[in-house]
Design a protein around this motif. Structure first.
Motif, mmCIF file in Angstrom:
data_model
loop_
_atom_site.group_PDB
_atom_site.id
_atom_site.type_symbol
_atom_site.label_atom_id
_atom_site.label_comp_id
_atom_site.label_asym_id
_atom_site.label_seq_id
_atom_site.Cartn_x
_atom_site.Cartn_y
_atom_site.Cartn_z
ATOM 1 N N UNK A 570 16.607 9.563 37.405
ATOM 2 C CA UNK A 570 16.920 10.340 38.391
ATOM 3 C C UNK A 570 18.206 9.527 39.144
ATOM 4 N N UNK A 571 18.621 10.091 40.698
ATOM 5 C CA UNK A 571 19.953 9.434 41.142
ATOM 6 C C UNK A 571 19.728 7.966 41.693
ATOM 7 N N UNK A 572 18.355 7.707 41.614
ATOM 8 C CA UNK A 572 18.213 6.119 42.144
ATOM 9 C C UNK A 572 17.518 5.436 41.050
ATOM 10 N N UNK A 573 18.430 4.252 40.991
ATOM 11 C CA UNK A 573 17.862 3.198 40.000
ATOM 12 C C UNK A 573 17.107 1.985 40.453
ATOM 13 N N UNK A 574 15.649 2.294 40.197
ATOM 14 C CA UNK A 574 14.574 1.214 40.597
ATOM 15 C C UNK A 574 14.969 -0.204 40.614
ATOM 16 N N UNK A 575 15.538 -0.420 39.292
ATOM 17 C CA UNK A 575 15.849 -1.737 39.091
ATOM 18 C C UNK A 575 17.034 -2.400 39.931
ATOM 19 N N UNK A 576 17.831 -1.373 40.319
ATOM 20 C CA UNK A 576 18.987 -1.808 41.164
ATOM 21 C C UNK A 576 18.449 -2.101 42.551
ATOM 22 N N UNK A 577 17.522 -1.185 43.065
ATOM 23 C CA UNK A 577 16.902 -1.627 44.247
ATOM 24 C C UNK A 577 16.357 -2.908 44.467
ATOM 25 N N UNK A 578 15.495 -3.160 43.103
ATOM 26 C CA UNK A 578 14.889 -4.398 43.124
ATOM 27 C C UNK A 578 15.820 -5.670 43.277
ATOM 28 N N UNK A 579 17.028 -5.263 42.557
ATOM 29 C CA UNK A 579 18.044 -6.375 42.635
ATOM 30 C C UNK A 579 18.526 -6.717 44.109
ATOM 31 N N UNK A 580 18.623 -5.540 44.836
ATOM 32 C CA UNK A 580 19.183 -5.663 46.219
ATOM 33 C C UNK A 580 18.087 -6.436 46.882
ATOM 34 N N UNK A 581 16.852 -6.302 46.719
ATOM 35 C CA UNK A 581 15.777 -6.948 47.591
ATOM 36 C C UNK A 581 15.857 -8.452 47.142
ATOM 37 N N UNK A 582 16.210 -8.873 45.647
ATOM 38 C CA UNK A 582 16.032 -10.300 45.584
ATOM 39 C C UNK A 582 17.155 -11.096 46.002
ATOM 40 N N UNK A 583 18.588 -10.401 45.570
ATOM 41 C CA UNK A 583 19.923 -11.095 45.913
ATOM 42 C C UNK A 583 20.763 -10.424 46.921
ATOM 43 N N UNK A 584 20.350 -9.469 47.721
ATOM 44 C CA UNK A 584 21.150 -8.776 48.696
ATOM 45 C C UNK A 584 22.152 -7.769 48.264
ATOM 46 N N UNK A 585 22.650 -6.926 49.041
ATOM 47 C CA UNK A 585 23.602 -5.998 48.423
ATOM 48 C C UNK A 585 24.830 -6.436 48.340
ATOM 49 N N UNK A 586 25.283 -7.230 48.996
ATOM 50 C CA UNK A 586 26.516 -7.814 48.618
ATOM 51 C C UNK A 586 26.911 -8.524 47.460
ATOM 52 N N UNK A 587 25.640 -9.434 46.846
ATOM 53 C CA UNK A 587 25.841 -9.813 45.810
ATOM 54 C C UNK A 587 25.830 -8.891 44.588
ATOM 55 N N UNK A 588 24.855 -7.742 44.777
ATOM 56 C CA UNK A 588 24.712 -6.731 43.550
ATOM 57 C C UNK A 588 26.108 -6.126 43.276
ATOM 58 N N UNK A 589 26.869 -5.567 44.473
ATOM 59 C CA UNK A 589 28.098 -4.913 44.441
ATOM 60 C C UNK A 589 29.007 -6.113 43.895
ATOM 61 N N UNK A 590 29.227 -7.450 44.134
ATOM 62 C CA UNK A 590 30.019 -8.166 43.525
ATOM 63 C C UNK A 590 29.762 -8.129 42.183
ATOM 64 N N UNK A 591 28.515 -8.195 41.704
ATOM 65 C CA UNK A 591 28.173 -7.972 40.117
ATOM 66 C C UNK A 591 28.690 -7.182 39.443
ATOM 67 N N UNK A 592 28.512 -5.943 40.098
ATOM 68 C CA UNK A 592 28.911 -4.686 39.580
ATOM 69 C C UNK A 592 30.498 -4.352 39.251
ATOM 70 N N UNK A 593 30.993 -5.030 40.506
ATOM 71 C CA UNK A 593 32.470 -4.769 40.274
ATOM 72 C C UNK A 593 33.030 -5.751 39.130
#
Length: 616
Positions: A570-593
């Motif tokens: 779907x449009x929502x990746x559950x693993x990405x949400x879990x990553x945000x819960x574990x490490x915070x949105x800023x860290x996830x965005x930096x990792x993706x970039x």
């Protein structure tokens, strides 16, 4: 389906409902004799056997079946309502309220034989209600027992002011061989206020049946008398009997959309070729009475508060004249309106067995199959329609829509290509939706430059379509292109459709992508108010809360999104949400970039609301 205790449609009601147009403007089949087909009889017998033996929850006494019947009634589940009301009647055979509702359910479900049996028992026990009386009269028509029917109707039918009684009485006189009396009764009815065009249509049919084609043409040529397609066929056939074939051809050529009406095309071809053309819109008085029921079904279905009698009259019309495609089509459409797609599909299938693929009927059937979550059958039906009518753009649009809704985007594009090529000389208003739909399919299959051209062209034609503005605006925002214009488009979409959660989500997400986080909060909270069970909107709200420093609330929204069980496809990746819960949105965005070497990943929802757009 509501409870009905008094069911006879009186003249005062029908005078308001029938303002000249007496039949719906759909394709018409040429009626044959009202003899039931073996396949129809077998299908009805099977349905009735299933209704008698269908398992259900244990029921004790009257209350259980009655409550189950009421629940089925609310859901328009006619088969279940028929079954449970029949059980309720068995517990209390003297209750006319239960009997009437059992009749409504049986007829609505197409179980006419069961309804006839119950209505006959009510008459025998001197408990006949208005609805039972209607069914018993229809049975006499079905049997061709005109003497008994005339005794039932009585000579004062017209004086009572009951239009249905009067129409049946007039046709019954014709069935009994009393043509002069029949025409006189029709003429009396035509003098009643507000119903002249409708009665004159039937008087015209009756005159044609007895060979008075001049008199029939005089009536059928009047304003509002035969402007529907079945009336046009009747008039063209009458003109052929008068050796006025050129006038008949001109009449048919003036029908909008004639290319999608096989009966009209076939009739025009026979007229132009000099082939014999008979008057057979009605072959027998029973066909005329079937058209009376069809007329009343049409009138009742167009009332501000449609009642179950519309479907009842349409069902009786189809039963009396099973080869009249118009009756089958109306039944199917009324069933669709009541979300009874399986029952509707049976009627569409009956139309196909009549021997011709009718585009209007097939498009309705495709829609019914799709809405009944039977996409494979719907796709096969759409492919069959494009094969039978390769020059009909609506068939290709229907096929493209089905493929797009199944996320077969690359396959949908050629279908829209074909539709648009057929519409190249059509008015612009006919092109905006296939342009929009092809734009979606192109964008989702990775061809944004072509998609952008289609979407811009569609907006030029229809600049006030909210979903269209939302789609292109969000697509630009998502690609970091034309940001100012994109935001204005989405703002306009919100103004046009302020309660649309998808569009509010788009506006909030546009602000988010532009770094205007504080402005994103309000529209996203509005969106969640209308779409609280959407995992993508909950995920978006969590991201926005995080960016404005509301981290605890962000975690709550992300957990809410996970609780709604989003899938990897779907449009929502559950693993990405879990990553945000574990490490915070800023860290996830930096990792993706860092991983992508550019813009961070973000879920896209630009097409989330397109299935509600016009044409889907």
């Amino acid at each position: 389906m509501d409870d009905v205790t008094t069911t006879r449609p009186k003249l005062a009601l029908l005078g308001l409902l029938i303002a000249g147009l007496v039949l719906p403007a759909f394709a018409q089949d040429l009626p044959q004799r009202p003899e039931p087909r073996p396949a129809d009889l077998a299908a009805e017998s099977q349905a009735e056997a299933q209704a008698e033996t269908q398992p259900g929850p244990p029921m004790f006494g009257l209350a259980g079946p009655y409550l189950a019947a009421r629940m089925a009634t609310v859901q328009n589940d006619f088969r279940a309502a028929s079954r449970y009301f029949a059980r309720a009647v068995a517990h209390d055979p003297g209750d006319q309220y239960l009997q009437d509702n059992a009749l409504i359910a049986m007829i609505s479900a197409g179980e006419i034989a069961r309804a006839v049996k119950l209505a006959g028992e009510m008459e025998k026990d001197d408990r006949e209600t208005e609805l039972a009386h209607l069914v018993n009269r229809a049975q006499l028509v079905h049997q061709g027992d005109w003497s008994a029917l005339l005794d039932e109707e009585g000579a004062n039918a017209t004086d009572e002011g009951d239009l249905l009684e009067g129409m049946i009485y007039a046709w019954a006189l014709l069935g009994a061989g009393r043509a002069s009396d029949a025409l006189e009764e029709f003429e009396k009815l035509a003098g009643l206020a507000g119903v002249g065009p409708m009665v004159n249509y039937h008087l015209g049919l009756a005159r044609a049946m007895v060979g008075d084609y001049e008199g029939a043409e005089t009536l059928l040529s009047q304003d509002q008398t035969a402007t529907h397609l079945l009336g046009i066929i009747a008039r063209a056939q009458v003109l052929a009997q008068l050796d006025r074939r050129a006038d008949a051809v001109a009449l048919l050529d003036g029908v909008p959309g004639i290319e999608a009406e096989p009966q009209l095309l076939m009739l025009r071809e026979r007229l132009q070729a000099g082939a014999p053309v008979a008057f057979d819109v009605v072959k027998a008085p029973a066909d005329g009475i079937a058209q009376v029921f069809l007329t009343f079904a049409s009138a009742l279905s167009g009332s501000p508060d449609p009642e179950p009698l519309s479907l009842i009259h349409a069902r009786l019309a189809a039963w009396l004249s099973p080869d009249t495609g118009e009756a089958r089509l109306m039944v199917a459409q009324l069933l669709q309106e009541r979300q009874q797609f399986d029952l509707a599909e049976a009627e569409f299938d009956a139309l196909r067995r009549l021997g011709e693929v009718r585009p209007v009927a097939e498009l309705g059937r495709i829609d019914a199959l799709s809405r009944a979550d039977r996409p494979n059958e719907a796709e096969r039906a759409a492919l069959s329609l494009t094969a039978a009518y390769p020059d009909l753009p609506q068939a290709w649009i229907a096929l493209g829509d089905l493929l797009r809704q199944q996320e077969k985007f690359a396959q949908a594009v050629p279908a829209y290509d074909k539709a648009l090529s057929l519409l190249k000389d059509a008015p612009a208003e006919a092109r905006w939706f296939p342009l929009y739909a092809r734009g979606i399919a192109l964008e989702r299959s990775g061809h944004f430059e072509r998609a952008e051209k289609d979407l811009l062209a569609a907006i030029e034609i229809n600049p006030e379509q909210a979903s269209l503005l939302n789609y292109l605006g969000y697509s630009w925002i998502d690609r970091n292109q034309n940001l100012d214009r994109a935001l204005e488009m989405i703002k306009k979409a919100v103004e046009l459709s302020p309660g649309d959660g998808y569009i509010l989500d788009s506006l909030a997400w546009a602000y988010y992508r532009l770094g205007r986080y504080d402005e994103a909060v309000a529209p996203m909270e509005q969106a969640i108010g209308t779409m609280s069970s959407d995992p993508l909107v909950n995920d978006h709200l969590g991201d926005i809360y995080w960016k404005v420093g509301r981290h605890r609330e962000a975690e709550i929204q992300w957990r809410r999104a996970l609780s709604l069980e989003p899938t990897d496809s779907g449009d929502v990746d559950p693993d990405r949400i879990r990553a945000k819960l574990d490490r915070g949105l800023d860290t996830v965005l930096a990792e993706e970039e860092a991983r992508e070497g550019g813009r961070p990943q973000q879920p896209s929802h630009a097409d989330a609301g397109t299935d509600r757009a016009q044409g889907d």
